[in-house]
Design an enzyme around this catalytic site. Structure first.
Site, PDB file in Angstrom:
ATOM      1  N   HIS A   1      -7.841   1.646   1.928  1.00  0.00           N
ATOM      2  CA  HIS A   1      -7.812   1.064   3.284  1.00  0.00           C
ATOM      3  C   HIS A   1      -8.625   1.917   4.262  1.00  0.00           C
ATOM      4  O   HIS A   1      -8.120   2.316   5.326  1.00  0.00           O
ATOM      5  CB  HIS A   1      -6.367   0.902   3.769  1.00  0.00           C
ATOM      6  CG  HIS A   1      -6.230  -0.172   4.814  1.00  0.00           C
ATOM      7  ND1 HIS A   1      -5.122  -0.950   4.951  1.00  0.00           N
ATOM      8  CD2 HIS A   1      -7.092  -0.592   5.782  1.00  0.00           C
ATOM      9  CE1 HIS A   1      -5.286  -1.791   5.952  1.00  0.00           C
ATOM     10  NE2 HIS A   1      -6.478  -1.594   6.486  1.00  0.00           N
TER      11      HIS A   1
ATOM     12  N   GLU B   1       0.828  -1.198   0.000  1.00  0.00           N
ATOM     13  CA  GLU B   1       0.000   0.000   0.000  1.00  0.00           C
ATOM     14  C   GLU B   1       0.866   1.253   0.000  1.00  0.00           C
ATOM     15  O   GLU B   1       1.947   1.253   0.597  1.00  0.00           O
ATOM     16  CB  GLU B   1      -0.941  -0.003   1.227  1.00  0.00           C
ATOM     17  CG  GLU B   1      -1.944  -1.139   1.132  1.00  0.00           C
ATOM     18  CD  GLU B   1      -2.929  -1.206   2.297  1.00  0.00           C
ATOM     19  OE1 GLU B   1      -2.911  -0.320   3.167  1.00  0.00           O
ATOM     20  OE2 GLU B   1      -3.714  -2.169   2.324  1.00  0.00           O
TER      21      GLU B   1
HETATM   22  P1  NAI Z   1     -11.457 -11.732  13.903  1.00  0.00           P
HETATM   23  O1  NAI Z   1     -10.217 -12.268  14.517  1.00  0.00           O
HETATM   24  O2  NAI Z   1     -12.604 -11.405  14.791  1.00  0.00           O
HETATM   25  O3  NAI Z   1     -11.980 -12.775  12.789  1.00  0.00           O
HETATM   26  C1  NAI Z   1     -11.145 -13.473  11.909  1.00  0.00           C
HETATM   27  C2  NAI Z   1     -11.786 -14.820  11.649  1.00  0.00           C
HETATM   28  O4  NAI Z   1     -11.078 -15.487  10.605  1.00  0.00           O
HETATM   29  C3  NAI Z   1     -11.750 -15.748  12.869  1.00  0.00           C
HETATM   30  O5  NAI Z   1     -13.037 -16.261  13.122  1.00  0.00           O
HETATM   31  C4  NAI Z   1     -10.765 -16.860  12.439  1.00  0.00           C
HETATM   32  O6  NAI Z   1     -11.076 -18.108  13.027  1.00  0.00           O
HETATM   33  C5  NAI Z   1     -10.979 -16.868  10.947  1.00  0.00           C
HETATM   34  N1  NAI Z   1      -9.911 -17.471  10.163  1.00  0.00           N
HETATM   35  C6  NAI Z   1      -8.573 -17.441  10.413  1.00  0.00           C
HETATM   36  N2  NAI Z   1      -7.904 -18.075   9.426  1.00  0.00           N
HETATM   37  C7  NAI Z   1      -8.837 -18.504   8.539  1.00  0.00           C
HETATM   38  C8  NAI Z   1      -8.774 -19.243   7.324  1.00  0.00           C
HETATM   39  N3  NAI Z   1      -7.604 -19.619   6.804  1.00  0.00           N
HETATM   40  N4  NAI Z   1      -9.942 -19.530   6.692  1.00  0.00           N
HETATM   41  C9  NAI Z   1     -11.139 -19.154   7.227  1.00  0.00           C
HETATM   42  N5  NAI Z   1     -11.260 -18.470   8.383  1.00  0.00           N
HETATM   43  C10 NAI Z   1     -10.124 -18.147   9.010  1.00  0.00           C
HETATM   44  O7  NAI Z   1     -11.014 -10.467  13.047  1.00  0.00           O
HETATM   45  P2  NAI Z   1     -11.915  -9.236  12.610  1.00  0.00           P
HETATM   46  O8  NAI Z   1     -11.895  -8.197  13.661  1.00  0.00           O
HETATM   47  O9  NAI Z   1     -13.210  -9.721  12.112  1.00  0.00           O
HETATM   48  O10 NAI Z   1     -11.042  -8.674  11.377  1.00  0.00           O
HETATM   49  C11 NAI Z   1     -10.949  -9.415  10.156  1.00  0.00           C
HETATM   50  C12 NAI Z   1      -9.927  -8.790   9.233  1.00  0.00           C
HETATM   51  O11 NAI Z   1     -10.316  -7.454   8.896  1.00  0.00           O
HETATM   52  C13 NAI Z   1      -8.524  -8.686   9.824  1.00  0.00           C
HETATM   53  O12 NAI Z   1      -7.592  -9.076   8.838  1.00  0.00           O
HETATM   54  C14 NAI Z   1      -8.354  -7.206  10.107  1.00  0.00           C
HETATM   55  O13 NAI Z   1      -7.011  -6.796  10.029  1.00  0.00           O
HETATM   56  C15 NAI Z   1      -9.181  -6.609   8.975  1.00  0.00           C
HETATM   57  N6  NAI Z   1      -9.650  -5.230   9.211  1.00  0.00           N
HETATM   58  C16 NAI Z   1      -9.660  -4.363   8.153  1.00  0.00           C
HETATM   59  C17 NAI Z   1     -10.098  -3.060   8.314  1.00  0.00           C
HETATM   60  C18 NAI Z   1     -10.108  -2.123   7.161  1.00  0.00           C
HETATM   61  O14 NAI Z   1     -10.025  -0.922   7.364  1.00  0.00           O
HETATM   62  N7  NAI Z   1     -10.229  -2.607   5.956  1.00  0.00           N
HETATM   63  C19 NAI Z   1     -10.528  -2.552   9.625  1.00  0.00           C
HETATM   64  C20 NAI Z   1     -10.589  -3.576  10.657  1.00  0.00           C
HETATM   65  C21 NAI Z   1     -10.119  -4.857  10.442  1.00  0.00           C
END
Ligand code: NAI
Length: 400
Positions: A283, A260
């Site tokens: 982002h 990015e």
């Molecule tokens: P979270 O930790 O609550 O959920 C992630 C889920 O993915 C968990 O349930 C986990 O078991 C699952 N997981 C892990 N590896 C996996 C795989 N290989 N296949 C399927 N499921 C898998 O995280 P949250 O808070 O929901 O965030 C998700 C993503 O969003 C993160 O990467 C975070 O960095 C990103 N994010 C992006 C933002 C943006 O501005 N675009 C803002 C906030 C978060």
């Protein structure tokens, strides 16, 4: 008096929470400070509040001799030397959930726009065309949304999508409680074979690198849509480019990228630039006024609760002790080296000073132990000096 120093223009909601909790000595800085000024600014602070641009490394932490707790008013915490903070007895809090809803709304909005081919139609109108046609435009109602990673954000996306009439399926590496009518699929392939829109909400790192590659993109339904607002490393961009060019996928929305730009003047380098059926955003999935306000409130509440009761629930680097109503005349917060006999030593020191322990909670993590003791008796400066100066003690304070 507890001195709170906030950097990087933290939302005023934080100050409101501190004030309501009785903490009025709050100094705010509008930006991150250069190293020398930062070192001067942290001196005398009991509480530091930062966002992502302030580095609290060992050197800066060493200047903050009175520091009790740190709040990261953001998601990430790698700008703080967490181990040094822990070994100094300083818990670090962050705001993991405050922008969940913002990301979820963006994803649902993009799904609807792409199903209707709005990015292309918008572009055509701007360029003098009037393609008034229903070709390739679909309602979200009745379509299947496939969520990969059903955590905080993924599950929120699911509930919003259901309210728009979508059928929701998900794939997660862990067993998850489905919300609403969502259903788990037994494999990623099964999800890809059914979903009209696939959205990614997994963490970054090696385990999720290029989950979406030539093979998995090929396993998606013809004409399906891909959305990624998780991490840039999760999608093989060249393979996605290929799938869009060949018409296998009808559209995509990306908020995150493998590399990015570092500043607002830098351009994104991506083969997807110029594709009219692709929404590219810088982002900003979690970046809304509401999420900033929520972050201010969420972290300030965690810091205030820690200051008033010692609870460390949700701290990222520290033994976690949940909130419990205070009993007795005073509450002593004691951080010690996690060695055999530490609790016995602490109890003896208190007994020596005539303190009766009425309630006690202990948790340990790595090299430190944290114990909250509610006591009856007089906790004066002498008692506190005795506890603070003992070799087992890392940090000790009192809540009356
Ligand atoms: P979270 O930790 O609550 O959920 C992630 C889920 O993915 C968990 O349930 C986990 O078991 C699952 N997981 C892990 N590896 C996996 C795989 N290989 N296949 C399927 N499921 C898998 O995280 P949250 O808070 O929901 O965030 C998700 C993503 O969003 C993160 O990467 C975070 O960095 C990103 N994010 C992006 C933002 C943006 O501005 N675009 C803002 C906030 C978060």
């Amino acid at each position: 008096m507890t001195r709170i120093v906030l950097f990087e223009n933290i939302h005023p909601s934080a100050k409101e929470v501190f004030s309501a909790a009785g903490f009025d000595d709050v100094i705010t800085h509008a930006s991150a400070l250069p190293p020398k000024e930062l070192r001067a600014a942290v001196r005398g602070a009991q509480v530091l509040g930062i966002r992502s641009r302030t580095q609290l490394d060992t050197e800066v932490l060493a200047e903050a001799e009175d520091l009790q707790v740190v709040g990261c008013f953001c998601i990430g915490t790698n700008q703080v030397d967490l181990d040094t903070a822990m070994l100094r007895g300083v818990p670090v809090f962050n705001a993991p959930f405050s922008n969940t809803r913002s990301v979820a709304e963006l994803v649902l909005g993009e799904a609807i726009l792409l199903l209707r081919r709005i990015p292309e139609k918008n572009d055509r109108v701007h360029h003098g065309f009037w393609d008034k046609t229903a070709d390739g435009a679909f309602e979200a109602r009745g379509k299947t949304l496939g969520i990969i990673g059903y955590g905080n954000i993924g599950s929120q996306v699911g509930t919003l999508a259901e309210s728009a009439g979508m059928r929701v399926i998900f794939h997660d590496v862990e067993a998850k409680l489905p919300l609403g009518n969502a259903r788990a699929t037994t494999s990623l392939e099964k999800l890809l074979a059914q979903a009209d829109v696939v959205t990614l909400h997994v963490p970054g790192g090696k385990a999720t690198e290029n989950i979406m590659n030539a093979t998995t993109l090929g396993a998606m339904k013809k004409g399906a849509i891909l959305i990624n607002a998780s991490r840039g490393t999760v999608v093989d961009i060249d393979a996605l480019h290929q799938a869009l060019e060949s018409g296998h996928l009808s559209g995509a929305a990306l908020d995150v990228f493998p590399v990015e730009p570092k500043s607002r003047d830098e351009a994104l380098a991506s083969p997807l630039i110029g594709l009219r059926n692709v929404i590219l955003t810088p982002h900003i999935g979690g970046s809304t006024q509401e999420s900033q306000e929520n972050i201010g409130r969420e972290v300030a509440e965690k810091l205030s609760r820690f200051l008033l009761s010692g609870t460390t629930k949700g701290a990222v680097n520290f033994p976690e002790i949940s909130y419990q109503e205070q009993v007795g005349t005073a509450r002593i917060l004691h951080v010690h080296r996690n060695l055999p006999g530490a609790m016995g030593t602490l109890s003896n020191l208190m007994a020596e000073r005539g303190l009766n322990i009425v309630s006690q909670q202990l948790q340990t993590r790595g090299q430190i132990g944290y114990v909250i003791s509610d006591v009856e008796g007089v906790v004066d400066d002498q008692v506190m000096s005795l506890l603070r100066d003992h070799p087992i003690t890392v940090r000790c304070s009192v809540v009356r």
